[in-house]
Every structure is written in C-alpha cells, then in structure tokens.
Design an enzyme around this catalytic site. Sequence first.
Site, PDB file in Angstrom:
ATOM      1  N   ASP A   1     -33.261  22.069  22.085  1.00  0.00           N
ATOM      2  CA  ASP A   1     -32.666  21.107  21.140  1.00  0.00           C
ATOM      3  C   ASP A   1     -32.310  19.899  22.005  1.00  0.00           C
ATOM      4  O   ASP A   1     -32.903  19.730  23.085  1.00  0.00           O
ATOM      5  CB  ASP A   1     -31.428  21.719  20.441  1.00  0.00           C
ATOM      6  CG  ASP A   1     -30.917  20.853  19.287  1.00  0.00           C
ATOM      7  OD1 ASP A   1     -31.563  20.815  18.239  1.00  0.00           O
ATOM      8  OD2 ASP A   1     -29.867  20.184  19.434  1.00  0.00           O
TER       9      ASP A   1
ATOM     10  N   LYS B   1     -27.492  29.342  16.902  1.00  0.00           N
ATOM     11  CA  LYS B   1     -27.536  28.086  17.664  1.00  0.00           C
ATOM     12  C   LYS B   1     -26.623  28.256  18.862  1.00  0.00           C
ATOM     13  O   LYS B   1     -25.687  29.068  18.826  1.00  0.00           O
ATOM     14  CB  LYS B   1     -27.032  26.928  16.793  1.00  0.00           C
ATOM     15  CG  LYS B   1     -27.467  25.563  17.276  1.00  0.00           C
ATOM     16  CD  LYS B   1     -28.863  25.190  16.831  1.00  0.00           C
ATOM     17  CE  LYS B   1     -29.340  23.919  17.481  1.00  0.00           C
ATOM     18  NZ  LYS B   1     -30.601  23.433  16.879  1.00  0.00           N
TER      19      LYS B   1
HETATM   20  P1  NDP Z   1     -33.894  15.075  22.785  1.00  0.00           P
HETATM   21  O1  NDP Z   1     -32.810  15.425  23.713  1.00  0.00           O
HETATM   22  O2  NDP Z   1     -35.311  15.209  23.195  1.00  0.00           O
HETATM   23  O3  NDP Z   1     -33.692  13.579  22.250  1.00  0.00           O
HETATM   24  C1  NDP Z   1     -32.513  13.183  21.602  1.00  0.00           C
HETATM   25  C2  NDP Z   1     -32.550  11.692  21.349  1.00  0.00           C
HETATM   26  O4  NDP Z   1     -31.433  11.320  20.546  1.00  0.00           O
HETATM   27  C3  NDP Z   1     -32.449  10.878  22.627  1.00  0.00           C
HETATM   28  O5  NDP Z   1     -33.112   9.672  22.414  1.00  0.00           O
HETATM   29  C4  NDP Z   1     -30.934  10.679  22.746  1.00  0.00           C
HETATM   30  O6  NDP Z   1     -30.571   9.551  23.491  1.00  0.00           O
HETATM   31  C5  NDP Z   1     -30.538  10.485  21.301  1.00  0.00           C
HETATM   32  N1  NDP Z   1     -29.158  10.941  21.095  1.00  0.00           N
HETATM   33  C6  NDP Z   1     -28.670  12.182  21.333  1.00  0.00           C
HETATM   34  N2  NDP Z   1     -27.362  12.242  21.058  1.00  0.00           N
HETATM   35  C7  NDP Z   1     -27.022  11.013  20.660  1.00  0.00           C
HETATM   36  C8  NDP Z   1     -25.803  10.433  20.237  1.00  0.00           C
HETATM   37  N3  NDP Z   1     -24.655  11.152  20.179  1.00  0.00           N
HETATM   38  N4  NDP Z   1     -25.827   9.130  19.877  1.00  0.00           N
HETATM   39  C9  NDP Z   1     -26.987   8.407  19.927  1.00  0.00           C
HETATM   40  N5  NDP Z   1     -28.166   8.896  20.320  1.00  0.00           N
HETATM   41  C10 NDP Z   1     -28.180  10.178  20.675  1.00  0.00           C
HETATM   42  O7  NDP Z   1     -33.610  15.944  21.453  1.00  0.00           O
HETATM   43  P2  NDP Z   1     -34.593  16.297  20.265  1.00  0.00           P
HETATM   44  O8  NDP Z   1     -35.554  15.189  20.041  1.00  0.00           O
HETATM   45  O9  NDP Z   1     -35.090  17.661  20.484  1.00  0.00           O
HETATM   46  O10 NDP Z   1     -33.561  16.389  19.041  1.00  0.00           O
HETATM   47  C11 NDP Z   1     -33.262  15.263  18.196  1.00  0.00           C
HETATM   48  C12 NDP Z   1     -32.678  15.757  16.879  1.00  0.00           C
HETATM   49  O11 NDP Z   1     -33.634  16.620  16.232  1.00  0.00           O
HETATM   50  C13 NDP Z   1     -31.400  16.603  16.988  1.00  0.00           C
HETATM   51  O12 NDP Z   1     -30.596  16.366  15.855  1.00  0.00           O
HETATM   52  C14 NDP Z   1     -31.926  18.022  16.952  1.00  0.00           C
HETATM   53  O13 NDP Z   1     -30.941  18.945  16.519  1.00  0.00           O
HETATM   54  C15 NDP Z   1     -33.036  17.862  15.921  1.00  0.00           C
HETATM   55  N6  NDP Z   1     -34.061  18.919  15.938  1.00  0.00           N
HETATM   56  C16 NDP Z   1     -34.797  19.176  17.068  1.00  0.00           C
HETATM   57  C17 NDP Z   1     -35.769  20.146  17.052  1.00  0.00           C
HETATM   58  C18 NDP Z   1     -36.669  20.374  18.211  1.00  0.00           C
HETATM   59  O14 NDP Z   1     -37.641  21.127  18.043  1.00  0.00           O
HETATM   60  N7  NDP Z   1     -36.445  19.785  19.359  1.00  0.00           N
HETATM   61  C19 NDP Z   1     -35.976  20.978  15.851  1.00  0.00           C
HETATM   62  C20 NDP Z   1     -35.227  20.568  14.695  1.00  0.00           C
HETATM   63  C21 NDP Z   1     -34.289  19.580  14.763  1.00  0.00           C
HETATM   64  P3  NDP Z   1     -30.164   9.707  25.062  1.00  0.00           P
HETATM   65  O15 NDP Z   1     -31.474   9.854  25.783  1.00  0.00           O
HETATM   66  O16 NDP Z   1     -29.432   8.454  25.377  1.00  0.00           O
HETATM   67  O17 NDP Z   1     -29.294  10.930  25.137  1.00  0.00           O
END
Ligand code: NDP
Length: 453
Positions: free
Chosen positions: A166, A126
């Site tokens: 991510d 990661k």
């Molecule tokens: P994105 O950046 O596309 O979206 C993240 C979302 O979560 C946004 O809505 C963001 O809000 C919100 N967010 C992020 N950090 C915080 C925080 N500290 N507090 C509140 N809201 C938060 O990321 P992904 O959708 O790719 O990832 C989401 C989750 O899924 C993560 O935990 C990631 O590790 C996990 N994941 C992702 C994979 C992938 O293929 N993308 C694979 C496996 C797991 P804002 O827009 O305000 O930042």
Amino acid sequence: MNTFTSEKLAEVKAKNPNEPEFHQAVEEVLESLELVLEKHPEYRTAKIVERMVEPERVIMFRVPWTDDKGQIHVNRGFRIEMSSAIGPYKGGLRFHPSVNLGILKFLAFEQVYKNSLTTLPMGGGKGGSDFDPKGKSDAEVMRFCQSFMSELFRHIGPDTDVPAGDIGVGGREIGYLFGQYKRLRNEFTGVLTGKGLHWGGSLIRPEATGYGAVYFAAEMLTTRKEELKGKTCLVSGSGNVAQYTIEKILQLGGKAVTVSDSSGYVYDEEGIDAKKLQFVMDLKNVRRGRVSEYAEKFKGAKFTPVDHKLGYNPLWNHKAHCAFPSATQNEINGTDADNLLKNGVYVVSEGANMPTTIDGIRKFLDNKILYAPGKAANAGGVATSGLEMAQNSQRLSWPREKVDQHLHGIMKSIHRACVETSERFGTPGNYVNGANIAGFLKVADAMMDQGVV
Ligand code: NDP
C-alpha cells in the site's frame, strides 16, 4: 439517517474514540445498508452490523530498528484482522508517518466489502506502521522490514492472512518482508502478494489497481454510450496507482494532465505522454525524488506547492472530464467536489481508498455524475493479488494476457454487480449503494451460515 443507523454510529464513535477515519468509513457503509436492513430484519437479529464493525483481531507491536549511524528507533506496527468470513484476511501494509489504529481500521473495514466484490474468496485485513521510508537508505528500510516481520510472521500465513503493499510499501519492501518471513518459517509460500516476478509474483499485479480504476471508468462511460478516448483526466498521486492509471488512460486514448505528491502538484496542459510517464516512474521508483522535478524537466508544465491554508486542492480546479484520485484518504473535500463539478468533471473513479469526504460524495451523488467509490474502482489490485495467490497454490505463472483478461473481466463484473444491486434496491446509478450492499450481502450470508463466531 434512520434511528438504527444513528444509534449504531454513536456506539461506534463511543467505543472507538479519536478514530475519525474509521467513523467516516462506517457511516458511509451504514447509510447504504439501511435499504437492506429494512428488507432483511434477520441480519439485525443476528447482529451482523455490530459484529462487522468489531475487528476479529487487532495486533499491535513494537518495531525497534537501527539506522545507518547506529541510532536506535522505535516504531509501532499493526495488523487489523477484520473479517475472515469468506476467506483468509487479505489487505495491504502501509508505511507512512500518519498511520495509526483508526486509519488502519478504516482501511481494513473498507477492504472487507471490496474483497467481497472481487468475486474471489478473500476476507479483509490491513496493517502497517508509522515508519516513514522517505529519506531512508535501502539498508535502513531492510532492517526496519526485518524487525517488522520478526513479530508479524507469527500471525500470518498463506491460509490465514496474506498482506500486500500500500502507500510506502512497494516491490522493495515486499522483498525484504518476504525474505525475513521465509527465513523465520523455513517455508517458501504465498504469504505476501506483490512479490517479484522471479519468486512467485504475478504479471500485471503492479499495474492492476491503476488499470482496474480506468477499466471501471470506461465501464461507467459505456452506460452513457461514451468512451474514454479524447477525455481529459485529472490524476492525483505519483506512486504505484497513479502511474498505472496514467498508463491505461494513455492506452485508451485519453489525456492525463496532472500528477502530485505530498509536496504539491504538476499541471501539464499538453498531457503526460509515454516518455513523460517514464520520467515519473524513474523519478518515483528509482531516484525517489519530488514531483516538482517534472516541471523543471518539461517546458509548459507548472508546479504548484501544497498550501494548507487554502482549504481546497487546486489540482481539482482544472477543466476536465474525468478525475482519478490516486494519492490518499480525504483528498477531495466539499469545495474540491464543487470545483470538479464546475469544471465539467462527470466521471470520478477512485484509485485511492476513501479519497472523498462524505460531503464531497453527497455532491457527486446529488449531481448524478458517474462516481465510483474506491471499494469498487480500486478493487483490481486486490483481485490480482487473489490471482497471485491462485498461481502460488498451483505452482504456476500465468501469462500477462491471461491475468489482464481476468482483471478486466473482474472489473466488468464488479461494475455489473454495482449497477444491478443499486437498481434492485431502488437507487439506480448510485454506485456507492451498489458497492456497499453487494459487498455486504456475501459477507453477511457467510456469517449467517457460520454461526455466532
Ligand atoms: P504509493 O506510496 O506508491 O504512492 C502514494 C502517492 O500518494 C505518492 O505520490 C505520495 O506522495 C502521495 N501521498 C501519500 N500520502 C499523502 C498525503 N498524506 N498527502 C498527499 N499526498 C500523499 O502508494 P499507492 O499508489 O500504492 O497508493 C495510493 C492510494 O491507493 C492509497 O490510498 C492506497 O490505499 C490506495 N490503493 C493502493 C493499492 C495498491 O495496489 N497499491 C490498492 C488499492 C488502493 P509522496 O511521494 O510525497 O509520499
């Protein structure tokens, strides 16, 4: 917790101070492994646990870049190469101001077990940076990505380490990172996944994590002879994972009623239909706006801003059957878990990584609900990255249906592995033990075969 586990956990805490998320991820896995280590003392003799909690390599570097006004900024870049026992290091890059060594170590540690569960030959890693892409122009994001890759390129490669996206790293960032890698190496290879469709990307990769989390929930429901159709679902986040979770819930006849971002959440009792989802996708992927705009656009939807003083997240306090946490780590604490249970939620499928605290997990397990930890439920993303690597090696692009079928098949096989392993070790229905133990065994056996390295 037995003596061995508490001793190992104390060592991890002493050796890795100020890394609470890493301690939490290790604690959750070690508790499950008690069942294995009792039956298999050879793993203890070979110090498999001690080796697994120590990354094979940690790379930390300076990332200087210039903004549109000519001001210079310095961020910190990381890559944690955790385990290459069963394949090249594989795992995403996260760009978010909260990123630090401990967060990336927890993510890399989880990734090892997750990648093992996918049935594909991928080790765990990661990386990322404390850079915040929010509010930056495309040109600023490009310059940052180019600077980041100018150091990272010497540590990665299609047979060594294959990063992906991510939080904060989507198609735009992967494009800039790939462009710079190609320029520096003078090589067009599958060194990153999540690439654009016309330059080596795989169909279904953007959808895979969200789709996979919903496929996993549907599999869990079949153990109770139920289906997702007609179920009300709470979804957090509004990024990649949340968007395609909602899309698949809709396709399977369920109803998603919430979305969120770091500013707050929206509750839409009528449900987020295909038109509203399209609005969210445009808002987040193109206009890069805030989720409150949803409530301004659609009557009946209510936006609630984040209130850190509350001590719980009101998003998890609505009547529903299923929950799909899809934003970030520790977004469901003990109080949130109580609220979910009180509101009738009996299916939790984690799209995010480690979104539930240890206290929350205990409540789900004690209440014997269908609870799928992230390393099982969200493995569809990295599994499809593995399929992208396979296509790149073959110099072929598979059709959408073929990739989706593979993804669905992999999610079913992960589900089966969790169910069978949890039964074999005497805790039927416990997907946490099932995922941790099944993921561990494959990696541990590979380490035993490969000697002390
Ligand atoms: P994105 O950046 O596309 O979206 C993240 C979302 O979560 C946004 O809505 C963001 O809000 C919100 N967010 C992020 N950090 C915080 C925080 N500290 N507090 C509140 N809201 C938060 O990321 P992904 O959708 O790719 O990832 C989401 C989750 O899924 C993560 O935990 C990631 O590790 C996990 N994941 C992702 C994979 C992938 O293929 N993308 C694979 C496996 C797991 P804002 O827009 O305000 O930042």
